[in-house]
Scaffold this motif. Structure first.
Motif, short mmCIF file in Angstrom:
data_model
loop_
_atom_site.label_atom_id
_atom_site.label_comp_id
_atom_site.label_asym_id
_atom_site.label_seq_id
_atom_site.Cartn_x
_atom_site.Cartn_y
_atom_site.Cartn_z
N ARG A 205 0.85 -1.19 0.00
CA ARG A 205 0.00 0.00 0.00
C ARG A 205 0.89 1.24 0.00
NH1 ARG A 205 -4.61 -1.97 4.40
NH2 ARG A 205 -4.38 -4.20 3.96
N THR A 206 0.38 2.31 -0.58
CA THR A 206 1.20 3.51 -0.74
C THR A 206 0.59 4.75 -0.09
OG1 THR A 206 0.18 3.93 -2.89
CG2 THR A 206 2.24 2.68 -2.88
N THR A 207 -0.59 4.63 0.51
CA THR A 207 -1.24 5.78 1.12
C THR A 207 -1.37 5.60 2.62
OG1 THR A 207 -3.43 4.81 0.74
CG2 THR A 207 -2.55 6.26 -0.97
N GLY A 208 -1.49 6.72 3.31
CA GLY A 208 -1.70 6.69 4.75
C GLY A 208 -0.43 6.43 5.53
N THR A 209 -0.48 6.72 6.83
CA THR A 209 0.65 6.43 7.71
C THR A 209 0.73 4.93 7.94
OG1 THR A 209 0.41 8.55 8.85
CG2 THR A 209 1.65 6.82 9.99
N PRO A 210 1.86 4.32 7.69
CA PRO A 210 1.98 2.87 7.93
C PRO A 210 1.60 2.53 9.38
CG PRO A 210 3.87 3.66 6.71
CD PRO A 210 3.11 4.88 7.14
N PRO A 211 0.72 1.57 9.59
CA PRO A 211 0.27 1.23 10.94
C PRO A 211 1.35 0.53 11.77
CG PRO A 211 -0.64 -0.31 9.36
CD PRO A 211 0.06 0.74 8.57
N ALA A 212 1.09 0.40 13.04
CA ALA A 212 2.05 -0.23 13.95
C ALA A 212 2.35 -1.66 13.49
CB ALA A 212 1.50 -0.24 15.37
N MET A 231 12.07 -1.28 7.10
CA MET A 231 12.08 -1.05 8.54
C MET A 231 10.68 -1.24 9.10
SD MET A 231 13.16 2.95 8.43
CE MET A 231 12.10 4.25 7.79
N LEU A 232 10.55 -1.14 10.41
CA LEU A 232 9.32 -1.48 11.11
C LEU A 232 8.64 -0.20 11.60
CD1 LEU A 232 8.02 -4.28 11.91
CD2 LEU A 232 9.00 -3.89 14.18
N SER A 233 7.35 -0.02 11.25
CA SER A 233 6.61 1.17 11.66
C SER A 233 6.10 1.03 13.10
CB SER A 233 5.42 1.39 10.72
OG SER A 233 4.59 2.44 11.22
N GLU A 234 6.16 2.14 13.85
CA GLU A 234 5.55 2.17 15.18
C GLU A 234 4.12 2.70 15.12
OE1 GLU A 234 8.23 2.67 18.78
OE2 GLU A 234 9.14 4.10 17.37
N GLY A 235 3.70 3.13 13.93
CA GLY A 235 2.32 3.57 13.77
C GLY A 235 2.06 5.02 14.10
N ASN A 236 3.09 5.74 14.54
CA ASN A 236 2.93 7.13 14.97
C ASN A 236 3.87 8.07 14.22
OD1 ASN A 236 5.36 6.32 15.99
ND2 ASN A 236 4.88 6.71 18.15
N GLY A 237 4.37 7.62 13.09
CA GLY A 237 5.31 8.43 12.33
C GLY A 237 6.75 8.13 12.64
N ASN A 238 6.99 7.23 13.59
CA ASN A 238 8.34 6.78 13.91
C ASN A 238 8.54 5.36 13.40
OD1 ASN A 238 9.10 9.15 15.28
ND2 ASN A 238 8.16 8.41 17.18
N SER A 250 12.77 8.70 11.29
CA SER A 250 11.58 9.19 10.61
C SER A 250 11.36 8.40 9.33
CB SER A 250 11.74 10.68 10.29
OG SER A 250 12.79 10.86 9.35
N LEU A 251 10.31 8.75 8.61
CA LEU A 251 9.98 8.00 7.39
C LEU A 251 11.01 8.21 6.29
CD1 LEU A 251 7.88 6.22 5.90
CD2 LEU A 251 6.78 8.31 5.14
N THR A 252 11.61 9.39 6.23
CA THR A 252 12.55 9.69 5.16
C THR A 252 13.81 8.85 5.29
OG1 THR A 252 11.76 11.97 5.08
CG2 THR A 252 13.90 11.52 4.07
N TRP A 253 14.23 8.27 4.17
CA TRP A 253 15.48 7.51 4.14
C TRP A 253 16.32 8.07 3.00
CZ3 TRP A 253 17.48 4.61 7.74
CH2 TRP A 253 18.61 3.84 7.45
#
Length: 271
Positions: A205-212, A231-238, A250-253
């Motif tokens: 999926r390419t939309t929305g904040t990746p969930p925890a 990498m692994l999403s924490e669901g809060n932008g981290n 952060s999301l940027t790599w």
């Protein structure tokens, strides 16, 4: 951050582990093991004679669970505080030591064996039983994956987790997310191969904040040796990622475009 599989034969040990092992060898000579006698279901009064050690003055937190890095705190025990251990389980990996003791004194809860002067590194105490009535880890597989990932933030090596060789996390991003879900190897040759597999199954999926707990993928580029990155999403932008040490970012790599996210492979049952 790139390759998920391979072999590392350096046998590296966390810097704290070696002096701790030496200290334990010395301590073991002064400790008398509790010997249980009798037949089935003997009365067990717990094991004493050991104490909290090596916290650098920070103290050892007694927690409500040996599995969850965010488990509630029951008490804080300073270095030198004795305790009574009732039984043990394999819980969160703390610098190569996954043993947790359930204690009944001076507080009731769970402590990591790593911060004690017990005689064997990553081993139960002599005569210490398994906590057979301990409930399994709770929450979804994503919750458990994140609990593990948070528990190894700051670590540079796998420390033999899940029986994997003791290799660096750096350059092994797909291996890292596999470990988060209880797999010693992800089963893919690289992060970009993993992405392509999930994409072909319609799971990216390419939309929305990746969930925890979601896996977050980046394109193959020169910065990652054209292996891609995950990498692994924490669901809060981290996000938690392997690098020189496991860290929160952060999301940027830099240097590798973001491709999208997916829940972990449906076949991965989790820890």
């Amino acid at each position: 951050m790139y390759q998920p599989n391979g072999t590392d034969t350096t046998g590296s040990m966390p810097r704290r582990a070696l002096p701790r092992l030496v200290g334990r060898v010395l301590t073991a000579c002064a400790v008398t093991a509790v010997v249980l006698v009798g037949t089935a279901a003997p009365s067990f009064a717990g094991i004493s004679g050991y104490s909290v050690a090596g916290t650098g003055g920070a103290g050892l937190t007694v927690r409500t669970s040996p599995y969850d890095a965010n488990a509630s705190s029951v008490a804080l025990l300073g270095d030198g505080t004795g305790f009574v251990a009732e039984c043990a389980v394999r819980g969160r990996n703390i610098s190569g030591n996954s043993v947790w003791h359930r204690i009944s004194s001076p507080a009731s809860g769970w402590i990591s064996d790593f911060y004690t002067n017990t005689p064997g590194f990553n081993q139960y105490l002599p005569g210490e039983p398994e906590c057979s009535t301990t409930p399994p880890p709770t929450g979804t597989r994503e919750d458990r994956a994140l609990a593990w990932a948070r528990s190894v933030i700051g670590q540079a090596y796998t420390n033999g987790d899940l029986g994997d060789s003791n290799h660096q996390w750096d350059g092994w991003c797909d291996n890292f997310v596999g470990h988060a879900y209880g797999r010693a190897a992800s089963g893919y040759a690289s992060a970009i191969v993993h992405y392509n597999s999930l994409y072909s199954r319609g799971l990216i999926r390419t939309t929305g904040t990746p969930p925890a707990g979601a896996l977050v993928f980046y394109a193959a580029a020169s910065i990652n040796g054209y292996y891609g990155h995950v990498m692994l999403s924490e669901g809060n932008g981290n996000y938690i990622t392997s690098a020189a040490t496991v860290r929160r970012v952060s999301l940027t790599w830099p240097g590798a475009p973001y491709l999208g996210w997916s829940y972990a492979d449906p076949e991965w049952t989790g820890r």
